[in-house]
Structure formats: C-alpha cells, structure tokens
Design a protein around this motif. Sequence first.
Motif, short mmCIF file in Angstrom:
data_model
loop_
_atom_site.label_atom_id
_atom_site.label_comp_id
_atom_site.label_asym_id
_atom_site.label_seq_id
_atom_site.Cartn_x
_atom_site.Cartn_y
_atom_site.Cartn_z
N PHE A 82 80.65 -44.35 -13.24
CA PHE A 82 79.71 -43.96 -12.18
C PHE A 82 78.44 -43.31 -12.72
N TYR A 83 78.50 -42.71 -13.88
CA TYR A 83 77.33 -42.01 -14.43
C TYR A 83 76.32 -42.99 -15.04
N ALA A 84 76.74 -44.24 -15.20
CA ALA A 84 75.85 -45.29 -15.71
C ALA A 84 75.23 -44.94 -17.06
N HIS A 121 88.87 -41.52 -11.01
CA HIS A 121 87.80 -40.55 -10.71
C HIS A 121 88.13 -39.70 -9.47
N TRP A 122 88.52 -40.37 -8.39
CA TRP A 122 88.92 -39.67 -7.15
C TRP A 122 90.15 -40.38 -6.59
N PRO A 123 91.04 -39.66 -5.92
CA PRO A 123 92.25 -40.29 -5.37
C PRO A 123 91.95 -41.03 -4.06
N SER A 146 82.16 -29.18 -13.29
CA SER A 146 81.17 -28.19 -12.79
C SER A 146 81.61 -26.78 -13.17
N PRO A 147 81.87 -26.56 -14.46
CA PRO A 147 82.40 -25.26 -14.88
C PRO A 147 81.43 -24.11 -14.62
N LEU A 148 80.11 -24.43 -14.53
CA LEU A 148 79.11 -23.39 -14.24
C LEU A 148 78.73 -23.42 -12.76
N ALA A 149 79.57 -24.09 -11.95
CA ALA A 149 79.24 -24.30 -10.53
C ALA A 149 77.84 -24.90 -10.40
N ARG A 150 77.57 -25.86 -11.28
CA ARG A 150 76.27 -26.57 -11.31
C ARG A 150 75.11 -25.60 -11.54
N LEU A 207 76.16 -20.13 -10.62
CA LEU A 207 76.80 -18.84 -10.84
C LEU A 207 76.05 -17.97 -11.84
N LEU A 208 74.94 -18.50 -12.35
CA LEU A 208 74.30 -17.82 -13.48
C LEU A 208 73.56 -16.54 -13.07
N GLU A 209 73.29 -16.41 -11.76
CA GLU A 209 72.61 -15.21 -11.25
C GLU A 209 73.61 -14.22 -10.66
N VAL A 216 86.88 -27.35 -20.98
CA VAL A 216 85.64 -27.10 -20.25
C VAL A 216 84.54 -28.04 -20.73
N ILE A 217 83.78 -28.59 -19.77
CA ILE A 217 82.80 -29.63 -20.11
C ILE A 217 81.42 -29.33 -19.50
N PRO A 218 80.79 -28.21 -19.88
CA PRO A 218 79.48 -27.91 -19.30
C PRO A 218 78.49 -29.03 -19.60
N LYS A 219 77.66 -29.31 -18.60
CA LYS A 219 76.63 -30.34 -18.78
C LYS A 219 75.28 -29.67 -19.00
N SER A 220 74.54 -30.17 -19.95
CA SER A 220 73.13 -29.82 -20.02
C SER A 220 72.39 -30.97 -20.69
N ILE A 221 71.20 -31.19 -20.20
CA ILE A 221 70.31 -32.19 -20.79
C ILE A 221 69.35 -31.52 -21.77
N THR A 222 69.36 -30.19 -21.75
CA THR A 222 68.38 -29.40 -22.52
C THR A 222 68.95 -29.07 -23.90
N ILE A 277 73.21 -26.51 -27.38
CA ILE A 277 73.61 -25.77 -28.58
C ILE A 277 74.14 -24.39 -28.18
N ASP A 278 73.41 -23.74 -27.27
CA ASP A 278 73.76 -22.37 -26.87
C ASP A 278 75.14 -22.30 -26.18
N ASN A 279 75.48 -23.34 -25.43
CA ASN A 279 76.77 -23.31 -24.69
C ASN A 279 77.98 -23.33 -25.63
N LEU A 280 77.72 -23.64 -26.89
CA LEU A 280 78.82 -23.65 -27.87
C LEU A 280 78.95 -22.29 -28.58
P1 NDP Z 1 77.81 -27.73 -14.65
O1 NDP Z 1 78.59 -26.69 -13.93
O2 NDP Z 1 78.17 -28.09 -16.02
O3 NDP Z 1 76.27 -27.29 -14.57
C1 NDP Z 1 75.24 -28.09 -15.04
C2 NDP Z 1 73.92 -27.41 -14.66
O4 NDP Z 1 73.82 -26.16 -15.33
C3 NDP Z 1 72.73 -28.23 -15.06
O5 NDP Z 1 71.76 -28.06 -14.05
C4 NDP Z 1 72.26 -27.58 -16.37
O6 NDP Z 1 70.85 -27.70 -16.51
C5 NDP Z 1 72.64 -26.13 -16.13
N1 NDP Z 1 72.99 -25.42 -17.37
C6 NDP Z 1 73.86 -25.81 -18.33
N2 NDP Z 1 73.95 -24.89 -19.30
C7 NDP Z 1 73.10 -23.90 -18.97
C8 NDP Z 1 72.73 -22.68 -19.59
N3 NDP Z 1 73.26 -22.30 -20.75
N4 NDP Z 1 71.82 -21.89 -18.96
C9 NDP Z 1 71.27 -22.25 -17.79
N5 NDP Z 1 71.58 -23.40 -17.15
C10 NDP Z 1 72.49 -24.22 -17.74
O7 NDP Z 1 77.79 -29.00 -13.66
P2 NDP Z 1 78.20 -30.53 -13.68
O8 NDP Z 1 78.37 -30.88 -12.25
O9 NDP Z 1 77.31 -31.38 -14.46
O10 NDP Z 1 79.66 -30.56 -14.35
C11 NDP Z 1 79.89 -30.74 -15.73
C12 NDP Z 1 80.53 -32.09 -16.01
O11 NDP Z 1 81.74 -32.23 -15.28
C13 NDP Z 1 79.69 -33.28 -15.55
O12 NDP Z 1 78.57 -33.53 -16.35
C14 NDP Z 1 80.74 -34.36 -15.58
O13 NDP Z 1 80.98 -34.79 -16.90
C15 NDP Z 1 81.94 -33.62 -15.00
N6 NDP Z 1 82.07 -33.81 -13.53
C16 NDP Z 1 83.18 -34.49 -13.08
C17 NDP Z 1 83.37 -34.70 -11.75
C18 NDP Z 1 84.57 -35.43 -11.29
O14 NDP Z 1 84.64 -35.79 -10.11
N7 NDP Z 1 85.54 -35.68 -12.16
C19 NDP Z 1 82.40 -34.24 -10.73
C20 NDP Z 1 81.29 -33.51 -11.30
C21 NDP Z 1 81.15 -33.30 -12.64
P3 NDP Z 1 70.10 -28.75 -17.48
O15 NDP Z 1 70.93 -29.99 -17.58
O16 NDP Z 1 68.81 -28.96 -16.78
O17 NDP Z 1 69.93 -28.06 -18.80
#
Ligand code: NDP
Length: 276
Positions: free
Chosen positions: A53-55, A112-114, A190-194, A197-199, A229-235, A240-243
């Motif tokens: 789905f993420y293409a 992915h979903w049931p 969404s370990p960081l609640a997207r 939760l950072l504030e 845990v699988i935090p996402k960041s494109i930055t 690097i910092d999340n590790l």
């Molecule tokens: P996350 O909780 O990982 O949050 C991602 C957001 O947090 C992005 O906007 C990112 O910004 C920002 N962020 C990351 N690190 C930092 C940081 N150190 N400081 C400030 N902001 C930060 O959300 P996701 O929903 O992406 O969840 C993580 C992964 O879980 C997904 O990428 C996917 O692989 C998986 N997932 C699985 C699902 C499922 O149904 N199985 C559903 C949803 C997600 P930026 O990228 O701009 O740096």
Amino acid sequence: MELHKNSTKRLANGIEMPRIGLGVYKMTEPDITLQAISTALDNGYRHIDTASFYANEKEVGEAVRNSKLAREDIFITTKVWNTDQGYDQTLKAFEKSLELLGLEYVDLYLTHWPIKETYVDTYRAIERLYEEKLIRATGVSNHHQHHLEAIAAKANIQPMVNQIECHPRLTQVDLRQYCAEKEIAITSWSPLARGGLLEEPILQEISSKYGKSPAHAIIRWHLQSDLIVIPKSITPSRIIDNLDVFDFELSAEDMKRIDALNLNERTGMDPDNLKF
Ligand code: NDP
C-alpha cells in the motif's frame, strides 16, 4: 533488559527481529524515499517496515541493494493490502511485492488489516509462503484478540508478530498481555502517535530529566515495554536521532507515568470498524 542498537526480539520460531526499524509509510517521492532508507541503513538501522500500500517497495529493495550490507543482515517486513486478500490473491500479491522489492525472500509478511470475509484465508496463504521458505516469519497487523483466536482455530503455524497501533495514548495492555501469552511479538505502529505526542508536557518533563527529547523518551518506552518499534521519518537528521536511545534508561517510575498517559485514543481506525 540490556538494550543496544542491534538488540533483537526472538520470535516464536527462533528468528531474531531487530527491535527498532524505520517505518516508510507516506514516503512516496522515489528519490527522497531512497535517500531516507539509505540514511537509515548507513546509520545502523537493520529493519525496514513497508507495505504494498505504501507504493515504495521498489525503493526499499533498491536501498537494500545499494547498501554494503549483506541481505541476511537486514530485516524487511511488507504487508498484503486489503483489496488483495484471500488465499490465491495473497499468493499473487506476495509475488508482486517480491518482484518490486527485487529480493528472493521477505523476512516478515503481514495481513495489513483483518478484512472480515478474507483474513483467515489470507493468513493461510501466509502460512504457505512460510512453508515454501519465501518468508522467514509469519504475522498479521491490526488484529484484535478475537481475530487471532479465529486464526488459531485454523492455523498450523501461529502468527509470530502482530503489528498494532501502540503509543502512550493507546497502550493496548490487554492485547499485549494476550499476545505475550501466545508468544506473538508486538510491533508498535505510529509509535510517536504520528508526531502528536511530542508536545505532551509530561513527556517533555520526563525526557528533559535525562537530557533527551520527547521522541527519545517515547521510543525508549516502547523498547523497555518489550515492543518492537518502527518510527517513521523522512528527515535524515531525525532518522539518525531516533536511534540515539541507547545511552539512558527510563526508571520504573517514569515508565509508569508514561503508561498512565493512556486514553485508549487511536490515530487510525479501529480494526472492528473498518471504513474501507
Ligand atoms: P510515527 O508515529 O512514526 O510518526 C511519524 C511522524 O513523526 C512524521 O510526521 C515524522 O516527521 C515525525 N517524526 C519522526 N521522528 C521525529 C522526531 N525525532 N522529532 C520530531 N518529529 C519526528 O507515525 P507513522 O504513522 O508513520 O508510523 C510509523 C510506521 O508504522 C509507518 O511508517 C508504517 O511503517 C507503520 N504503520 C503501519 C500501519 C499498519 O496498519 N500496519 C499503519 C500506520 C503506520 P518527518 O517524516 O517529516 O520527519
């Protein structure tokens, strides 16, 4: 529990799954995606979480090949999307994912979903892929206890992983307890609640005590809770910092304070009430 950058969680079949990985949802621009994943692999990540789905499976495979790492040193998860579910369709979808990834096997394949009508058959196909050694571990995502029980009634090989939404606002204590009893490892999505939760003032207060950021404290809470845990960041700097979460340990009291932030609040859908 002694945690370090290369810590793994041993799955029910003995496979070691890296406890921290890069999530790649919403990474759609190919060059930026490739750069993000390469940054992760160059800086110590050994686990990438993608989905059809993420293409971006193509970019994930490309980054793996571009890295100087051996394939067996990287753990790749991908998932079968909702419209591809069912026994035969899942086998076909897997073939397509494998082709896009350009890999010979996937480490972990998830439903992915049931989807009500198909998730049990979808998992049967995942079992078959495991028997054929095309995947190293089986799993599901977004499955509640009742979904897991329905699968358990039919399956020979129980799911080894359940990837669920999990963070301090949605701690999923009952489902985690059930999965622990069944030897099903949990990955927190969404370990960081997207980023939502950072504030949070309590997280800011706790993290500053350790000289760390709220993101560090949250990632550490997952790790110390025995969650993958699988935090996402494109930055790149954030990737690097999340590790950088292995030079401190949250006290038992701070772990409890973070647990207490739970509000059973989802950022995504409830698997029992899907709007697909
Ligand atoms: P996350 O909780 O990982 O949050 C991602 C957001 O947090 C992005 O906007 C990112 O910004 C920002 N962020 C990351 N690190 C930092 C940081 N150190 N400081 C400030 N902001 C930060 O959300 P996701 O929903 O992406 O969840 C993580 C992964 O879980 C997904 O990428 C996917 O692989 C998986 N997932 C699985 C699902 C499922 O149904 N199985 C559903 C949803 C997600 P930026 O990228 O701009 O740096």
